[in-house]
Design a protein around this motif. Structure first.
Motif, PDB file in Angstrom:
ATOM      1  N   ASP A 235       0.829  -1.204   0.000  1.00 13.29           N
ATOM      2  CA  ASP A 235       0.000   0.000   0.000  1.00 13.29           C
ATOM      3  C   ASP A 235       0.865   1.256   0.000  1.00 13.29           C
ATOM      4  O   ASP A 235       0.546   2.236  -0.679  1.00 13.29           O
TER       5      ASP A 235
ATOM      6  N   ALA B  93       2.278   1.847  -3.391  1.00 14.72           N
ATOM      7  CA  ALA B  93       1.240   2.311  -4.312  1.00 14.72           C
ATOM      8  C   ALA B  93       0.640   3.643  -3.891  1.00 14.72           C
ATOM      9  O   ALA B  93      -0.246   4.160  -4.559  1.00 14.72           O
ATOM     10  N   ARG B  94       1.113   4.176  -2.767  1.00 16.96           N
ATOM     11  CA  ARG B  94       0.550   5.398  -2.180  1.00 16.96           C
ATOM     12  C   ARG B  94      -0.965   5.249  -1.992  1.00 16.96           C
ATOM     13  O   ARG B  94      -1.755   6.141  -2.324  1.00 16.96           O
ATOM     14  N   ARG B  95      -1.339   4.123  -1.409  1.00 19.83           N
ATOM     15  CA  ARG B  95      -2.750   3.798  -1.180  1.00 19.83           C
ATOM     16  C   ARG B  95      -3.016   3.817   0.326  1.00 19.83           C
ATOM     17  O   ARG B  95      -2.436   3.033   1.081  1.00 19.83           O
TER      18      ARG B  95
ATOM     19  N   ARG C   6      -5.141   2.828   3.224  1.00 18.95           N
ATOM     20  CA  ARG C   6      -6.166   1.797   3.423  1.00 18.95           C
ATOM     21  C   ARG C   6      -6.254   1.444   4.904  1.00 18.95           C
ATOM     22  O   ARG C   6      -5.234   1.293   5.585  1.00 18.95           O
TER      23      ARG C   6
ATOM     24  N   TYR D 295      -4.350  10.834   3.365  1.00 19.41           N
ATOM     25  CA  TYR D 295      -4.600  10.887   1.926  1.00 19.41           C
ATOM     26  C   TYR D 295      -3.955  12.139   1.333  1.00 19.41           C
ATOM     27  O   TYR D 295      -3.342  12.097   0.263  1.00 19.41           O
TER      28      TYR D 295
ATOM     29  N   GLY E  29      -1.369   9.898  -0.163  1.00 21.27           N
ATOM     30  CA  GLY E  29      -2.198   9.188  -1.126  1.00 21.27           C
ATOM     31  C   GLY E  29      -2.013   9.663  -2.551  1.00 21.27           C
ATOM     32  O   GLY E  29      -1.765  10.842  -2.806  1.00 21.27           O
ATOM     33  N   HIS E  30      -2.144   8.735  -3.482  1.00 25.86           N
ATOM     34  CA  HIS E  30      -2.164   9.038  -4.908  1.00 25.86           C
ATOM     35  C   HIS E  30      -3.434   8.431  -5.497  1.00 25.86           C
ATOM     36  O   HIS E  30      -3.924   7.401  -5.033  1.00 25.86           O
TER      37      HIS E  30
ATOM     38  N   ASP F   9      -9.419   4.962  -1.339  1.00 25.50           N
ATOM     39  CA  ASP F   9      -9.911   3.599  -1.222  1.00 25.50           C
ATOM     40  C   ASP F   9     -11.434   3.577  -1.113  1.00 25.50           C
ATOM     41  O   ASP F   9     -12.020   4.277  -0.282  1.00 25.50           O
TER      42      ASP F   9
END
Length: 415
Positions: free
Chosen positions: A143, A146-148, A150, A173, A177-178, A182
């Motif tokens: 994560d 992936a810059r996610r 979650r 985020y 985040g990118h 989510d």
């Protein structure tokens, strides 16, 4: 991957803490934001250590090793060890026994998986041991790469454990985040946003300031508005078009991100009653309240043209103060921009605002060269007549762009 983790282990105080507490079968790991930032190639924030040793044991071992131990949160498993003036929080692995949306009752654990399960986001549940080996029990590394952002496990459950996690989601985020957020997180946030009302004003404002500092703050705020969280957290705010214009100008001028100034850009112009309501509701500090109030009053008092040239700008600085003028300068300039984000700034506008900003930033308030004693020595009696004469002097001096000397001002008196 291991090099930044080794660098993290070489951070001040880390080796001494590990040496003190890793013994008799108890392990320890660096965890949370320091690991996340190291893997992103960013400077680590506060250093946090998780350990199987219980707080009393941590304190005893630290004192045996000559380290200062402060019981900052023993009931929740946290002891702060101080090494050469560097504080490092050491927390026993835990699992949640009971939560109410604001606080948790915890039990100590020896299992990293249990400890990870009670954390908020997967990227915050990465553990590094003394040998720089990474332990990733919930898939946080993928994560992070992936810059996610979650939630760990069921997003709704995580939010109901502490409703502040709704705002924390948008903070992370905005920072890390990118792409789109989510989907499960957004659904859970919408379903549980009413829980924000149970949070203390202090916790909400502290989190909002961190959101407002985020590099991708506009994206976070747009998703907050989409979910209804923005309206719940900042009901006094105005439309987002003004904020988008402000952010374009902030980027073009290189003004350093300032959460309070960005907050002003979210508020309607000259909305003093809304500012008072916001300051009261979020329990802003006296300094924060005063700055917002001064900016609103100055904004109402000055036309934007006043701040467009050096001479009137210096007059405004003298009358309203450097901090308020700097705030109003960029707010008014942003307000005058085209609302279309595709439109370029007018030619030279960023340079003009930067020059005016720098002038305000470096300006030192001058002192009136004449005093009441000077005037009394020339026969003006103390009282209202003296005050009036001083005001005349000051007006002439300000109108001269502060260039008139003492003798020139006293000559005004004679005429």
């Amino acid at each position: 991957m291991s090099e930044p983790l080794r660098d993290l282990l070489n951070a001040p105080g880390v080796a001494a803490v590990f040496d003190a507490i890793v013994k008799d079968g108890d392990e320890a790991w660096l965890v949370g934001g320091c690991v996340r930032n190291a893997l992103l190639g960013e400077a680590p924030s506060d250093i946090d250590v998780a350990t199987q040793a219980e707080p009393e044991t941590v304190m005893a071992r630290a004192e045996e090793a000559g380290l200062k131990a402060v019981p900052t949160g023993v009931e929740h498993g946290t002891v702060t060890l101080v090494v050469d003036h560097t504080p490092i929080e050491v927390t026993t692995l835990r699992r949640d026994v009971e939560t109410d949306g604001r606080r948790a009752v915890v039990a100590f654990s020896r299992d990293v998986v249990e400890d990870a399960a009670r954390r908020d986001f997967t990227m915050n549940a990465l553990y590094v041991n003394q040998q720089a080996a990474l332990h990733d029990p919930v898939g946080g590394l993928a994560d992070l790469e992936a810059r996610r952002v979650r939630f760990i496990g069921d997003a709704a459950t995580r939010i109901r454990e502490d409703y502040l996690r709704t705002l924390r989601y948008f903070r992370f985020y905005g920072w890390y985040g990118h792409g789109a957020p989510d989907r499960d997180a957004i659904k859970a946030i919408v379903a549980n946003k009413a829980g924000l009302a149970s949070l203390s004003a202090e916790r909400v404002w502290a989190e909002l300031k961190k959101i407002l500092l985020a590099p991708h703050v506009t994206r976070s705020l747009l998703w907050m508005r989409q979910t209804g969280v923005y309206q719940a957290a900042l009901p006094e705010s105005g439309d987002m078009d003004g904020f988008a214009r402000f952010m374009r100008l902030e980027e073009a001028t290189g003004v350093y991100p300032d959460p309070l100034l960005r907050l002003m850009a979210l508020l309607p112009a000259q909305a003093s009653e809304r500012v008072k309501a916001l300051a009261t509701r979020l329990k802003l500090s006296g300094a924060e309240r005063d700055r917002l109030t001064a900016a609103m009053e100055t904004d109402a008092a000055l036309d934007s043209l006043v701040l467009s040239e050096p001479k009137p700008l210096r007059t405004a600085l003298y009358q309203h103060g450097e901090r308020a003028i700097r705030d109003v300068l960029i707010l008014q300039a942003a307000r005058a921009l085209d609302a279309d984000p595709e439109q370029n700034l007018p030619e030279g506008e960023a340079d003009r605002v930067t020059r005016m900003w720098n002038l305000a930033d470096t300006w030192t308030k001058p002192s009136l060269p004449v005093s009441g004693k000077d005037l009394m020595a020339r026969g003006i009696p103390s009282g209202p007549q003296l005050g009036t004469a001083l005001k005349v002097m000051e007006g002439a001096w300000v109108a001269s762009d502060f260039s008139m000397t003492r003798d020139e001002l006293l000559a005004v008196l004679k005429t």
